[in-house]
Design an enzyme around this catalytic site. Structure first.
Site, PDB file in Angstrom:
ATOM      1  N   HIS A 168       0.865  -1.185   0.000  1.00  0.00           N
ATOM      2  CA  HIS A 168       0.000   0.000   0.000  1.00  0.00           C
ATOM      3  C   HIS A 168       0.901   1.233   0.000  1.00  0.00           C
ATOM      4  O   HIS A 168       1.654   1.442   0.947  1.00  0.00           O
ATOM      5  CB  HIS A 168      -0.872  -0.038   1.259  1.00  0.00           C
TER       6      HIS A 168
ATOM      7  N   HIS B  39      -0.305   3.792  11.506  1.00  0.00           N
ATOM      8  CA  HIS B  39       0.900   4.629  11.494  1.00  0.00           C
ATOM      9  C   HIS B  39       0.777   5.830  12.422  1.00  0.00           C
ATOM     10  O   HIS B  39      -0.297   6.162  12.911  1.00  0.00           O
ATOM     11  CB  HIS B  39       1.248   5.077  10.067  1.00  0.00           C
TER      12      HIS B  39
ATOM     13  N   GLU C 188      -3.182  15.303   9.939  1.00  0.00           N
ATOM     14  CA  GLU C 188      -4.091  14.905   8.870  1.00  0.00           C
ATOM     15  C   GLU C 188      -5.538  15.220   9.246  1.00  0.00           C
ATOM     16  O   GLU C 188      -6.077  14.633  10.172  1.00  0.00           O
ATOM     17  CB  GLU C 188      -3.965  13.402   8.624  1.00  0.00           C
TER      18      GLU C 188
ATOM     19  N   HIS D   6      -6.389  13.413  12.718  1.00  0.00           N
ATOM     20  CA  HIS D   6      -5.309  12.616  13.307  1.00  0.00           C
ATOM     21  C   HIS D   6      -4.088  13.519  13.352  1.00  0.00           C
ATOM     22  O   HIS D   6      -3.424  13.752  12.350  1.00  0.00           O
ATOM     23  CB  HIS D   6      -5.089  11.346  12.481  1.00  0.00           C
TER      24      HIS D   6
ATOM     25  N   HIS E 249      -2.998   6.023  14.367  1.00  0.00           N
ATOM     26  CA  HIS E 249      -4.333   5.781  13.800  1.00  0.00           C
ATOM     27  C   HIS E 249      -4.218   4.697  12.732  1.00  0.00           C
ATOM     28  O   HIS E 249      -3.126   4.268  12.372  1.00  0.00           O
ATOM     29  CB  HIS E 249      -4.955   7.056  13.242  1.00  0.00           C
TER      30      HIS E 249
HETATM   31 FE   LIG Z   1      -2.790   8.851   8.358  1.00  0.00          FE
END
Ligand SMILES: [Fe+2]
Length: 453
Positions: A306, A349, A355, A379, A385
């Site tokens: 990803h 992460h 964010e 976040h 999160h």
């Molecule tokens: Fe994130």
């Protein structure tokens, strides 16, 4: 509501070959456009007398001496110069629109937060009075950082105009349709489109279809630009031709009017007796534009793993530190998931960047429940999160066939600066107190006896 041929009574340049109705294609082009034939001087910027006895005026979005590739300015040919569009200023209270630094002692910004959509009330709200700041970051006075807002709009601005000296405005509508009548022309904006209104540009906002709700990223820093594509090459992501800048449009109208200016985090009003939207012709590269998010061509993993979400960056506003954005505007739209032997949703992460996400419509794959269209999540810097339990279990056990992620469009305002909650975000907006619990039933699955299976 007025039709596109004569938006809001403004006199508009005719469409020309290569343009959609009322717009010119391209990102950051050196455009030229005139709403009356011959209004634009050719071969020079400042003739002794301009056509139609217009005034010539330059609007500079960067320092005069900014490098040529980053230099932004537009020459305007207008009925009256801008000095006639302001008078003496008076401070104005716009209580819900906050600017950084705005750190409230009783408000806890440390935490993973999610909000349901803010509902419309009974009050008639305009673009100005309907703005609700959720977070601020950086410092408006030193031109770094940003603020994230939601707007709730039910009423058009009538004989009222606004400009922000503090910021360029990235507008992300979620419901309703708005018309931005700007000095440079008219932008009609629907959900799944975005618009940029440059710093210092005068405009008013009309409601074409209400009520309207959406998100705004107020960028205090360097202007948004297209990200470098690196090895991706010359195509995909946001392609320059899909950005649309309006053709010139003006109004020659006497009416008692109020101009509101946001300057260094404070609001001011001044009164004039005419419309300031009087630019008959202009040329340059400092102009508003819109972009249809459905034209964003996502690139991603086609074998395994990803990639970082930065792969979906639509626009980036640099901070001066290479690769470390003041703001990235990132889009999560419908797309194919095809990676093999891969946990496909975003991984768990912690991030030095902060964010803030918003849902434009549909379902976001890492949070199938609770992240509702019109809602937001935050976040913040270095807070962990990732997927909730259901998303984790599903993605860990599902058969990895090619899967189309349909019915989804979310975005992220990601900034290098920590984001601080406003009192509105902490106490008035519909905060989901149980959001943090979405990770509480993640199970410990470790078994040291089973080896590498
Ligand atoms: Fe994130």
């Amino acid at each position: 509501m007025t039709d596109n041929a004569n938006p809001s009574g403004m006199t508009q340049a005719p469409s020309t070959i290569g343009t959609s109705a009322g717009y010119m294609p391209g990102f950051g082009n050196d455009f030229e456009t005139e709403a009356l034939p011959g209004a634009l001087p050719q071969g020079q910027n400042s003739p002794q007398v301009c056509p139609y006895n217009l005034y010539a005026e330059q609007l500079s979005g960067t320092a005069f001496t900014a490098p040529r590739g980053e230099n932004e300015r537009t020459w305007c040919y207008r009925i009256q110069p801008s000095v006639k569009h302001t008078g003496r200023f008076k401070k104005l209270d716009v209580p819900y629109w906050k600017s950084a630094p705005h750190i409230i002692e009783d408000v806890l910004s440390l935490g993973q937060y999610r909000w349901s959509p803010v509902e419309h009330g009974q009050e008639n709200l305009t673009f100005l009075t309907g703005m609700r700041t959720m977070t601020t970051a950086g410092d408006v006075n030193t031109q770094v950082g940003m603020a994230a807002h939601i707007y709730l709009i039910t009423a058009s601005m009538v004989d009222e105009y606004f400009y922000s000296a503090d910021s360029e405005l990235l507008i992300v509508p979620q419901e309703g349709r708005l018309r931005f009548c700007t000095e440079m022309g008219v932008i009609d904006l629907d959900p799944q489109e975005i618009a940029i209104i440059p710093r210092g540009m005068v405009f008013r906002v009309e409601v074409l279809e209400g009520p309207a709700r959406g998100f705004v990223c107020e960028n205090y820093g360097q202007v948004f630009t297209l990200p470098n594509r690196g090895p991706i090459g010359a195509n995909c992501l946001a392609n320059p031709r899909d950005f649309k800048t309006p053709v010139a449009a003006f109004e020659d109208r006497q009416a008692d009017s109020r101009v509101v200016i946001k300057w260094c985090g404070q609001f001011h009003e001044t009164f004039i007796d005419h419309s300031p939207l009087d630019v008959v012709a202009w040329h340059g590269n400092y102009a508003p534009f819109k972009y249809d998010l459905k034209t964003f061509s996502p690139v991603g993993a086609i074998l395994f793993d990803h990639p970082d979400p930065s792969i979906f960056t639509v626009l980036t506003a640099p901070s001066g530190v290479e690769g470390t954005a003041n703001i990235d505007f990132v889009l999560f739209r419908d797309r194919w998931n095809v990676a093999e032997n891969t946990f496909r949703p975003p991984w768990y992460h912690k991030n030095i960047m902060s964010e803030l996400m918003g849902n434009i419509y549909g379902i976001y794959d890492a949070k199938p429940e609770g992240f509702i269209p019109g809602g937001m999540s935050l976040h913040n810097m270095m807070l962990p999160h990732g997927p909730d339990r259901n998303a984790f279990e599903g993605a860990s056990t599902t058969e990895l066939k090619p899967q189309y992620l349909a019915n989804t469009m979310s975005f992220m305002f990601e900034t290098r600066f920590p984001q601080h909650l406003t009192e509105f975000a902490a106490n008035e907006a519909p905060l989901q107190d149980d959001y943090i619990d979405c990770w509480s039933d993640l199970e410990k699955k470790f078994d040291g006896t089973i080896g590498n299976t």
